[in-house]
Design an enzyme around this catalytic site. Structure first.
Site, PDB file in Angstrom:
ATOM      1  N   SER A  42       0.932  -1.284   0.039  1.00 37.71           N
ATOM      2  CA  SER A  42       0.074  -0.049  -0.078  1.00 37.71           C
ATOM      3  C   SER A  42       0.690   1.194   0.022  1.00 37.71           C
ATOM      4  CB  SER A  42      -1.086   0.026   1.014  1.00 37.71           C
ATOM      5  OG  SER A  42      -0.307   0.652   2.075  1.00 37.71           O
ATOM      6  N   LYS A  43       0.365   2.239  -0.669  1.00 38.27           N
ATOM      7  CA  LYS A  43       0.949   3.741  -0.637  1.00 38.27           C
ATOM      8  C   LYS A  43       1.391   4.144   0.567  1.00 38.27           C
ATOM      9  CE  LYS A  43      -0.825   4.595  -5.006  1.00 38.27           C
ATOM     10  NZ  LYS A  43      -2.106   5.045  -5.757  1.00 38.27           N
ATOM     11  N   ARG A  44       0.455   3.948   1.509  1.00 35.11           N
ATOM     12  CA  ARG A  44       0.497   4.481   2.906  1.00 35.11           C
ATOM     13  C   ARG A  44       1.807   4.195   3.614  1.00 35.11           C
ATOM     14  NH1 ARG A  44      -4.447   6.630   5.593  1.00 35.11           N
ATOM     15  NH2 ARG A  44      -4.407   7.793   3.910  1.00 35.11           N
ATOM     16  N   ARG A  45       1.687   2.399   3.739  1.00 35.55           N
ATOM     17  CA  ARG A  45       2.830   2.147   4.804  1.00 35.55           C
ATOM     18  C   ARG A  45       4.002   1.392   4.170  1.00 35.55           C
ATOM     19  NH1 ARG A  45      -1.642  -2.218   5.228  1.00 35.55           N
ATOM     20  NH2 ARG A  45      -1.242  -3.693   3.661  1.00 35.55           N
TER      21      ARG A  45
END
Length: 425
Positions: free
Chosen positions: A208-211
RNA sequence: GCCCCCAUCGUCUAGUGGCCUAGGACACCACCCUUUCAAGGUGGCGGCACGGGUUCGAAUCCCGUUGGGGGUGCCA
């Protein structure tokens, strides 16, 4: 966003832009990435907002054909009702038969069939069957009038006569909805589907882009070569039939078949990427290497010692540590302690700090004298080079010593050796 | 919860009923080479999730179990 392949052989549509906020910078980033990876494209990006009329027309067809209805439920209301009836997620069909017309605050929902099943063939997964009663009434038009991804998706694909729908496995569940929409709209359109395996992290979760580190720009900044990146990416979920893994994309293209791609998720392994990158760095012509290395070090010694560095570095951002001795020995207390605590470190420095004028100051001569010294002191060559290396470069590890000393020159080398001797005393 | 997908060394994979004593690559370990570190060479460690079938024969086919993932948004 749309991008047409250079030769006009295929039309690639990349769906990444948020249909609602429509942020062009996302598209720009993506185009930069494609370019860096060497994937050619031309044509202007197309945004969903440019095609709004098409989606609205499709929505109108669906509504008038009884395939969709307006709904005024808010998310909170739906959630509350679901909680009351046992906590099942999904829309409960509250507005299904209320005969609501369009209006502010009202979304258009697809009326999913109550029975029957939807099936399709997937190049990677075979036949997938889903019972229609498991498909809820999903939103087509948001209450602000904007179309959702699913609606835009089928309309665009059919309109552009997209032949191959290749996407991540996370879209597998959306495919029956896509097909139901197609039928409700009366489209005579049948693409080939292939749902590719997800890329997962160490925890086996979808990247995921976030983590996770998924920005190609970061890999670029760290000194990964685009050739290596493409090469490694192609190896995830697929293996060349001849087993040759490190090779240019051009060579892989004719070998690649989408139906050979594995259906199971693949872990993005930075270690193997690093290995592949090292292979690619070593394959570079020296001047090409120097050019790319320049982004990471401004050392004047780079040109002279490039081949030696090229053989050692796996990622370009390691370069600074190989060249930080040019203006003086690098500060590295650990290396100093390790090398100078040797009982005869002082003796070694004493012996080696003697200048010579009877031969050229070059690698071979330095090597010869060094070996003679090791023999004289009765110490292994690898032990002897420690103090010298640290005295001149500051570090225990680095480029081959005699090439470095040759580059430094006799005067500078001796100055550094004497300085180290003084410090040691 | 419900739906869908997946399951070979730690990781990426080869394998489509007998060529499998399961092959390769990364990582790891050892040795060789060697002025450090790399590179290179040699060798080693290590896997068909489990249980039932089908078959003369199953990593390969079927069913189940277990485990993992994805979806279940008025995100895309």
């Amino acid at each position: 966003m749309l991008a047409r392949h250079e030769g006009g052989e295929f039309l690639l549509r990349i769906e990444d832009t948020d249909t609602e906020r429509n942020r062009p910078e996302l598209t720009t980033n993506m185009l930069d990435m494609l370019q860096w990876l060497g994937l050619k494209w031309d044509g202007e990006p197309t945004f969903q907002s440019d095609r709004g009329e098409l989606y609205k027309a499709a929505a109108a067809t669906l509504a008038s054909g009884g395939h969709a209805y307006y709904c005024e439920c808010t998310a909170e209301q739906v959630q509350a009702r679901n909680k009351e009836s046992g906590g099942k997620p999904g829309y409960d069909g509250f507005c299904r038969d209320r005969g609501l017309g369009p209006g502010p605050g009202r979304a258009l929902r697809f009326r999913a069939p109550d029975d029957g099943e939807t099936r399709f063939d997937d190049l990677i997964r075979g036949e997938v069957v889903v019972e229609n009663r498991n498909i809820e009434d999903f939103v087509l038009l948001r209450s602000n009038g904007n179309p959702t991804f699913l609606l835009a998706n089928i309309v665009d694909d059919a309109d552009m006569q997209i032949t191959h729908v290749l996407r991540g496995e996370e879209h597998l569940n959306g495919t029956p909805k896509y097909l139901l929409l197609r039928d409700a709209l009366g489209f005579d359109y049948q693409p080939v589907f292939a749902h590719l395996p997800l890329l997962v992290n160490e925890q086996r979760k979808k990247l995921s882009k976030r983590r996770d580190d998924v920005s190609v720009a970061d890999y670029k900044a760290r000194g990964f070569l685009p050739e290596a990146m493409v090469n490694y990416l192609a190896l995830l979920g697929w293996g060349p039939p001849d087993g040759v893994e490190v090779r240019p994309v051009e060579e892989m293209v004719p070998l690649f078949r989408i139906e050979d791609v594995s259906p199971s998720p693949a872990l993005f392994d930075i270690k193997k990427l690093t290995f592949v990158n090292g292979e690619w760095i070593r394959m570079l012509a020296v001047d090409d290497f120097v050019q790319r290395a320049r982004e990471f070090t401004d050392s004047p010694a780079l040109e002279a010692l490039a081949p030696l560095a090229q053989e050692r570095v796996k990622v370009l951002d390691e370069l600074p540590s190989y060249f930080d001795w040019v203006d003086g020995p690098a500060e590295d207390p650990k290396s100093w302690d390790k090398a100078m605590k040797l009982a005869n470190a002082g003796e070694i420095l004493d012996e080696i700090t003697v200048a010579y004028t009877d031969a050229a100051w070059n690698r071979d001569e330095l090597h010869a004298r060094f070996m003679a010294l090791a023999e004289k002191l009765g110490v292994s060559a690898s032990k002897v080079q420690g103090p010298i290396r640290v005295a001149t470069t500051g570090r225990m590890v680095g480029l081959p010593l005699f090439e470095v000393l040759e580059y430094l020159g006799q005067e500078e080398t001796l100055a550094r050796l004497r300085k180290a001797r003084t410090r040691l005393a």
